[in-house]
Design an enzyme around this catalytic site. Structure first.
Site, short mmCIF file in Angstrom:
data_model
loop_
_atom_site.label_atom_id
_atom_site.label_comp_id
_atom_site.label_asym_id
_atom_site.label_seq_id
_atom_site.Cartn_x
_atom_site.Cartn_y
_atom_site.Cartn_z
N ASP A 39 -8.37 -6.81 -5.46
CA ASP A 39 -8.65 -6.48 -4.06
C ASP A 39 -8.27 -5.03 -3.77
O ASP A 39 -7.38 -4.75 -2.96
CB ASP A 39 -7.83 -7.46 -3.19
CG ASP A 39 -8.16 -7.34 -1.71
OD1 ASP A 39 -9.20 -6.74 -1.37
OD2 ASP A 39 -7.36 -7.85 -0.90
N SER B 69 -2.71 -12.14 1.53
CA SER B 69 -3.02 -13.08 0.44
C SER B 69 -1.76 -13.73 -0.14
O SER B 69 -1.79 -14.93 -0.46
CB SER B 69 -3.85 -12.38 -0.65
OG SER B 69 -3.36 -11.10 -0.94
C1 LIG Z 1 -6.83 -4.39 0.41
S1 LIG Z 1 -5.13 -4.19 0.21
C2 LIG Z 1 -4.59 -5.76 -0.36
C3 LIG Z 1 -4.65 -6.87 0.64
C4 LIG Z 1 -4.13 -8.19 0.17
N1 LIG Z 1 -4.70 -8.56 -1.12
C5 LIG Z 1 -4.45 -9.27 1.17
O1 LIG Z 1 -5.53 -9.88 1.09
O2 LIG Z 1 -3.61 -9.53 2.04
C6 LIG Z 1 -5.02 -3.26 -1.26
C7 LIG Z 1 -3.60 -3.00 -1.73
O3 LIG Z 1 -3.64 -2.44 -3.04
C8 LIG Z 1 -2.60 -1.49 -3.17
N2 LIG Z 1 -2.99 -0.61 -4.28
C9 LIG Z 1 -3.74 0.51 -4.25
N3 LIG Z 1 -3.95 0.99 -5.49
C10 LIG Z 1 -3.34 0.12 -6.34
C11 LIG Z 1 -3.21 0.05 -7.75
N4 LIG Z 1 -3.78 0.95 -8.53
N5 LIG Z 1 -2.53 -0.97 -8.28
C12 LIG Z 1 -1.94 -1.92 -7.49
N6 LIG Z 1 -2.01 -1.90 -6.14
C13 LIG Z 1 -2.70 -0.89 -5.57
C14 LIG Z 1 -2.54 -0.83 -1.82
O4 LIG Z 1 -1.27 -0.25 -1.61
C15 LIG Z 1 -2.82 -2.02 -0.89
O5 LIG Z 1 -1.63 -2.61 -0.45
#
Ligand SMILES: C[S@@+](CC[C@H](N)C(=O)[O-])C[C@H]1O[C@@H](n2cnc3c(N)ncnc32)[C@H](O)[C@@H]1O
Length: 286
Positions: free
Chosen positions: A172, A108
């Site tokens: 996300d 993203s």
């Molecule tokens: C589904 S991936 C994101 C993909 C990205 N938005 C994309 O579309 O390319 C979710 C991400 O959230 C991070 N994450 C997990 N828990 C989180 C939190 N509480 N706060 C922020 N980031 C977090 C993970 O490390 C991961 O990289």
């Protein structure tokens, strides 16, 4: 935190999410006034499709892989739909060599960097230390980018409303924690309370364990105006789980995103269908 997006980048869920994002950005850019993109769960920004992690799952082959032939040439959709996904393809082209098999898929942050203007702001939040480091390597030199490494819920509260008074917020989460759906709904509620005119997108998986039904009901119970649900199943939902599809809850989707999705959704469904039970749906929840 076990979840790493590199295992899943470019899968059918990413395709849906990123095409929707790119359409939304395009519409937000129609007004000269700058806006903020807040990516609350940003990931690393860019993903190698032939690295050890992606090779373990090969999920991208049934996602972005359905849109390109093995030599990297686009396999077009019908003309009207192909025009709608052009911004998504343009961003993919910038991270791949012409005439070569696909090698990378943008996350993203990379999609946003590609399409946003000099005056827009991009706030990328990622909690995982290693992924945050990769994200910083990828994006930190861009003057539009601000990085943060905290919890997404805190980022949403801290940065909304933006001074621009215009914005797109992507929530996300990986849904690896028991309470993650509740936390995601709370983020949406808190974000909306601070910034009711913002455009929000909350991504959720459809896995057959009831999470998606619960999350959609809870979103609906927030009773926010202009809430749209776009859901794409690539196969039947099975009680034993697995990612059968995904959806986005969109608040204040910029016009005419809903009308575009009504045209595009069925074509994306046809293109990424895996078995019977593949299904597209688009519903206003309010
Ligand atoms: C589904 S991936 C994101 C993909 C990205 N938005 C994309 O579309 O390319 C979710 C991400 O959230 C991070 N994450 C997990 N828990 C989180 C939190 N509480 N706060 C922020 N980031 C977090 C993970 O490390 C991961 O990289």
């Amino acid at each position: 935190m076990n979840y790493r997006h590199v295992y899943h980048a470019g899968n059918h869920a990413d395709v849906l999410k990123h095409i929707v994002m790119m359409r939304a950005f395009l519409h937000l850019k129609k007004k000269d006034k700058p806006f903020l993109f807040l990516d609350a769960h940003a990931g690393t920004g860019l993903y190698a499709l032939w690295g050890d992690e992606a090779l373990k799952t090969l999920e991208w082959q049934d996602g972005v892989g359905r849109f390109y032939d093995p030599s990297g040439n686009a396999v077009p959709l019908a003309t009207d739909c192909e025009a709608l996904i052009a911004p998504w393809r343009d961003a993919i082209a910038t991270v791949n060599a012409v005439g070569q098999p696909l090698s990378h898929y943008p996350g993203s942050p990379a999609f946003a960097l590609h399409i946003l203007r000099k005056t827009d702001r991009i706030l990328l939040n990622e909690l995982h230390p290693e992924d945050h480091g990769k994200l910083a390597d990828f994006a930190a030199r861009d003057k539009r980018v601000f990085l943060s490494a905290g919890d997404a819920a805190i980022a949403v509260k801290a940065h909304l409303p933006p001074p621009e008074r215009r914005g797109f917020i992507l929530i996300d989460p990986p849904y690896e924690r028991e309470d993650e759906a509740d936390r995601a709904i709370r983020m949406l509620r808190d974000g909306y309370r601070r910034f009711a005119t913002g455009a929000f997108a909350l991504w959720y998986p459809v896995t057959g364990d009831g999470l998606s039904d619960r999350l959609v009901k809870e979103a609906q119970a927030l009773a926010l105006p202009k809430m749209l649900k776009a859901e794409l199943l690539v196969r039947q939902v099975l009680p034993e789980g697995g990612l059968a599809g995904s959806g986005l809850i969109l608040i204040n989707p910029p016009w005419p995103l809903a009308e575009e999705l009504a045209v595009l959704g069925p074509e994306l469904c046809k293109r990424m269908r895996q078995t019977d039970g593949a299904k597209w749906s688009l519903d206003w929840l309010s």
